[in-house]
Design a protein around this motif. Structure first.
Motif, PDB file in Angstrom:
ATOM      1  N   GLU A  69       0.851  -1.188   0.000  1.00  0.00           N
ATOM      2  CA  GLU A  69       0.000   0.000   0.000  1.00  0.00           C
ATOM      3  C   GLU A  69       0.892   1.245   0.000  1.00  0.00           C
ATOM      4  O   GLU A  69       1.922   1.286   0.675  1.00  0.00           O
ATOM      5  N   GLU A  76       0.822   6.928   1.957  1.00  0.00           N
ATOM      6  CA  GLU A  76      -0.319   7.758   2.329  1.00  0.00           C
ATOM      7  C   GLU A  76      -1.513   6.900   2.728  1.00  0.00           C
ATOM      8  O   GLU A  76      -2.222   7.189   3.696  1.00  0.00           O
ATOM      9  N   GLY A  77      -1.761   5.847   1.957  1.00  0.00           N
ATOM     10  CA  GLY A  77      -2.876   4.952   2.269  1.00  0.00           C
ATOM     11  C   GLY A  77      -2.641   4.168   3.531  1.00  0.00           C
ATOM     12  O   GLY A  77      -3.560   3.966   4.342  1.00  0.00           O
ATOM     13  N   THR A 109      -0.863   5.041   6.127  1.00  0.00           N
ATOM     14  CA  THR A 109      -1.039   5.935   7.274  1.00  0.00           C
ATOM     15  C   THR A 109      -2.509   6.136   7.598  1.00  0.00           C
ATOM     16  O   THR A 109      -2.920   6.123   8.764  1.00  0.00           O
ATOM     17  N   LEU A 110      -3.329   6.302   6.552  1.00  0.00           N
ATOM     18  CA  LEU A 110      -4.756   6.510   6.776  1.00  0.00           C
ATOM     19  C   LEU A 110      -5.413   5.249   7.329  1.00  0.00           C
ATOM     20  O   LEU A 110      -6.225   5.321   8.261  1.00  0.00           O
ATOM     21  N   GLU A 166      -8.876  19.533  -1.064  1.00  0.00           N
ATOM     22  CA  GLU A 166      -8.722  19.608   0.396  1.00  0.00           C
ATOM     23  C   GLU A 166      -9.541  20.768   0.962  1.00  0.00           C
ATOM     24  O   GLU A 166     -10.264  20.606   1.941  1.00  0.00           O
ATOM     25  N   ARG A 175     -11.270  11.491   4.626  1.00  0.00           N
ATOM     26  CA  ARG A 175      -9.922  11.563   4.071  1.00  0.00           C
ATOM     27  C   ARG A 175      -9.702  10.557   2.950  1.00  0.00           C
ATOM     28  O   ARG A 175      -8.849  10.755   2.084  1.00  0.00           O
ATOM     29  N   MET A 176     -10.491   9.465   2.952  1.00  0.00           N
ATOM     30  CA  MET A 176     -10.336   8.457   1.905  1.00  0.00           C
ATOM     31  C   MET A 176     -10.551   9.066   0.519  1.00  0.00           C
ATOM     32  O   MET A 176      -9.912   8.657  -0.456  1.00  0.00           O
ATOM     33  N   THR A 213      -7.239  11.424  -0.420  1.00  0.00           N
ATOM     34  CA  THR A 213      -5.875  10.904  -0.379  1.00  0.00           C
ATOM     35  C   THR A 213      -5.449  10.603  -1.813  1.00  0.00           C
ATOM     36  O   THR A 213      -6.140   9.874  -2.533  1.00  0.00           O
ATOM     37  N   ASP A 214      -4.330  11.116  -2.224  1.00  0.00           N
ATOM     38  CA  ASP A 214      -3.990  11.133  -3.649  1.00  0.00           C
ATOM     39  C   ASP A 214      -2.528  10.752  -3.876  1.00  0.00           C
ATOM     40  O   ASP A 214      -1.714  11.580  -4.307  1.00  0.00           O
ATOM     41  N   PRO A 215      -2.153   9.491  -3.623  1.00  0.00           N
ATOM     42  CA  PRO A 215      -0.750   9.098  -3.815  1.00  0.00           C
ATOM     43  C   PRO A 215      -0.338   9.223  -5.284  1.00  0.00           C
ATOM     44  O   PRO A 215      -1.028   8.687  -6.169  1.00  0.00           O
TER      45      PRO A 215
END
Length: 411
Positions: free
Chosen positions: A29, A32-33, A35-36, A163, A192-193, A196-198
């Protein structure tokens, strides 16, 4: 095998999540994902099966409130993070996790458990029934026009930072939840899902973009989040708009947002996934066939406390029916139940010794629960049996909903 099942400790989370990545093919993963997901995990609702220091099985649940027919928000266990190590499959690990989890859900007083299945063939034996579908579209905007309703031209659109516009967009989402069975009220952190923009997950497309629709008074009435994937061929530009989400409170805002997405420069295709199967867009496009709608399974529902679940939703018509329910995995649901719903939708469900009118398993009740799959269609497949003539039609009409159930995001 010397295996131990236990509730997750915070210090074990990384090892536990590493196991989950391996169970799903070994692709890591993005940071960023990860961590969330760590922040959203409820450790007291996460289970691990351990062999020494190695995690070989996992399952977790999130504390959701799910919209059901009638608009009530019902406490629900949203099941996720289910995986078994390749070395320990077909040894009862998954069954033991499901057994413990459903016992815990019952003890917590949640009438429902729901999940989205990576392999839909797995969960029927644990009493989950497919209750909703989602739709994807691939629209050729060179050939498909939009026929918009009155008021569309009065909607003002503006580009917004995903954001910075998040709070306003969440108010729109909150205003829609009770309109659509199967939609979860967003718990803190879950917003936040959506943003979130990796960079590594964009697949050659742009960073996430957002357009908001405003009424004359400046109130946000809808929004769309999307990406643009540029492409070129011998004829020139051949870009695609990838729609992540589009929510709107009224028809004019809905049409204005789609019209904007259809008209982005240098793009000739709009792709949208995870849309409701009765999306209003199907009635705006001039050519449904060239919009290429396709469906797939989405939310699977499990009644954990059968009478509480059936009393929590409302019904489309009055009904008085006795159902004989089979539920080997959660035997407290087994037996004969009388469901009585008044014309106003108020329902009572109690045990009875009266003769059964219908016979089915808890899996079929889960499928029909959100109103999108009819008892009549399940009966046509031999999965519901009518024991007293006329009761199937009565019950099927009562369970059916006005709109298709829809899960707008995963978990």
């Amino acid at each position: 095998m010397d295996l131990e099942m236990r509730v997750l400790q915070q210090a074990e989370w990384d090892v536990w999540f590493d196991h989950l990545e391996l169970a799903f093919g070994g692709v890591a993963e993005p940071p960023e994902g990860r961590t969330l997901f760590r922040a959203l995990t409820e450790p007291d609702r996460a289970l691990g099966v351990w062999q020494g220091e190695t995690c070989v099985g996992s399952a977790a649940a999130f504390s959701f409130r799910l919209s059901v027919p009638g608009g009530a928000l019902v406490p629900t266990a949203a099941v996720s993070f289910v995986g078994v190590a390749p070395t320990h499959r077909r040894r009862g690990v998954l069954g033991s996790l499901m057994r413990r989890q459903l016992d815990d859900v019952r003890a917590a007083g949640e009438p429902l458990a729901v999940l989205t299945a990576s392999d839909p063939a797995i969960y029927g034996r644990f009493g989950y029934g497919l209750a909703s579908y989602s739709m994807s579209l691939e629209i050729d905007t060179t050939r498909v026009r939009l026929e918009v309703p009155p008021g569309t031209d009065e909607v003002r659109l503006r580009l917004a930072d995903p954001e910075e516009s998040l709070a306003a967009c969440e108010r729109v989402y909150a205003g829609l939840v009770t309109r659509r069975p199967g939609a979860p009220a967003r718990q803190p952190g879950w917003e936040r899902m959506a943003v979130t923009d990796p960079p590594g997950e964009r697949g050659g497309a742009s960073p996430l973009m957002c357009v908001v629709a405003e009424r004359a008074d400046g109130e946000v009435a809808g929004y769309a989040r999307y990406r643009v994937k540029p492409d070129w061929n011998a004829s020139g530009s051949d870009g695609t708009v990838l729609v992540e989400v589009l929510d709107a409170l009224d028809p004019a805002a809905t049409a204005a947002l789609w019209r904007y997405l259809f008209s982005i420069d240098l793009t000739w295709t709009v792709r949208a996934a995870k849309r409701p199967v009765d999306d209003p867009l199907l009635h705006l496009v001039s050519d449904v066939r060239r919009s290429k709608p396709a469906t797939r399974d989405s939310l699977h529902v499990r009644l954990v406390d059968l009478p509480a679940a059936l009393e929590a939703r409302s019904y489309g018509s009055a009904v008085d029916v006795v159902v004989e329910v089979e539920d080997a995995f959660c035997p407290w649901n087994e037996g004969r139940w009388r469901l009585v719903a008044d014309a106003d939708g108020t329902a009572r469900c109690t045990r009875t010794a009266d003769p059964a009118d219908l016979e089915l398993s808890v899996r079929e009740l889960g499928s029909a629960y959100l109103g999108g799959i009819t008892l009549a269609s399940l009966a046509a497949a031999g999965r519901v049996r009518e024991l007293r003539p006329g009761t199937l039609a009565q019950a099927s009409r009562a369970f059916a909903g006005d709109v298709a159930p829809w899960l707008p995001h995963g978990f």
